[in-house]
Design a protein around this motif. Sequence first.
Motif, PDB file in Angstrom:
ATOM      1  N   ASN A   1       0.836  -1.216   0.000  1.00 60.00           N
ATOM      2  CA  ASN A   1       0.000   0.000   0.000  1.00 60.00           C
ATOM      3  C   ASN A   1       0.869   1.264   0.000  1.00 60.00           C
ATOM      4  N   PRO A   2       1.757   1.420  -0.967  1.00 53.75           N
ATOM      5  CA  PRO A   2       2.688   2.553  -0.927  1.00 53.75           C
ATOM      6  C   PRO A   2       2.016   3.917  -1.035  1.00 53.75           C
ATOM      7  N   ASP A   3       0.834   3.978  -1.615  1.00 56.46           N
ATOM      8  CA  ASP A   3       0.170   5.265  -1.829  1.00 56.46           C
ATOM      9  C   ASP A   3      -0.952   5.527  -0.833  1.00 56.46           C
ATOM     10  N   ASP A   4      -1.090   4.677   0.178  1.00 54.79           N
ATOM     11  CA  ASP A   4      -2.142   4.874   1.172  1.00 54.79           C
ATOM     12  C   ASP A   4      -1.879   6.145   1.976  1.00 54.79           C
ATOM     13  N   GLU A   5      -2.937   6.762   2.459  1.00 50.53           N
ATOM     14  CA  GLU A   5      -2.792   8.003   3.228  1.00 50.53           C
ATOM     15  C   GLU A   5      -2.037   7.799   4.533  1.00 50.53           C
TER      16      GLU A   5
ATOM     17  N   ALA B   1       0.637   5.817   4.722  1.00 46.93           N
ATOM     18  CA  ALA B   1       1.948   5.266   4.393  1.00 46.93           C
ATOM     19  C   ALA B   1       3.092   6.042   5.043  1.00 46.93           C
ATOM     20  N   ASP B   2       3.058   7.355   5.006  1.00 44.82           N
ATOM     21  CA  ASP B   2       4.151   8.140   5.596  1.00 44.82           C
ATOM     22  C   ASP B   2       4.233   7.928   7.105  1.00 44.82           C
TER      23      ASP B   2
ATOM     24  N   ARG C   1       5.587   4.411   7.725  1.00 44.93           N
ATOM     25  CA  ARG C   1       7.010   4.350   7.365  1.00 44.93           C
ATOM     26  C   ARG C   1       7.860   4.967   8.473  1.00 44.93           C
TER      27      ARG C   1
END
Length: 248
Positions: free
Chosen positions: A210-214, A216-217, A220
């Motif tokens: 899910n790299p583009d999920d809200e 993700a940041d 991470r």
Amino acid sequence: MDLPRSFTIRESSHRICNPFTSEKLALLGQTISPVPGTRLLDLASGKGEMLCTWARDHGVTGTGVDISTVFLHAARERAAELGVADRVDFVHADASGHVADDPVGIAACIGATWIGSGVAGTVELLRRSLAPGGMMLIGEPYWRREPEDQATVEGCHMARKDDLLTLPELLQQFGDLGCDVVEMVVADQDSWDRYVAAQWLNIRRWLDANPDDELADEMRAELTAAPVQHARYQREYLGWGVFVLMDR
């Protein structure tokens, strides 16, 4: 009414949503040896592993109450897998207001005493569902080592040192609340590792998918910091245990 998604991401592979291994959960059941047919109320029951495995191993029946729809779905699947779905049920509700319709032999809150605004309020909440002579199970963290500074306190996800007690102070608190402590099973560093480190792999797999999920940041950043934070602070300073109480 549900848990934030970050909780279910972290604990996606967990059956037990606290620093207990399956062996320690089984040991807890063995130490108190509930008789078959004992009713158990589990507030903030997570994925229902205690209720389901004790239904299988000890013949208990009962109800789990949790706010997470994801965890409740997992609990019902686990009950079906273990063949105990006719003996346990799971309710989607705010556990902080839940009282059993009929008194139970075991009333539990394992690692979620915020539902009673702390240990004292949670003990009082559990008492409202407990049959005379029954047992309460409280899962609670404590200071394994007293923190030397505020950085250590915050590294253990606490705001103030006074947010937790040492183990002797916690046991004294139970006594001051009119309870006998009749058993306890505590986590060790390895079981903490199994709980916390498994979250890192869960987060990484989720990030890869899910790299583009809200979120993700945020996830991470958590994964980047969590291993060092655990080794420096949580692993050394945080204890955790389940304490078996009976009213005096």
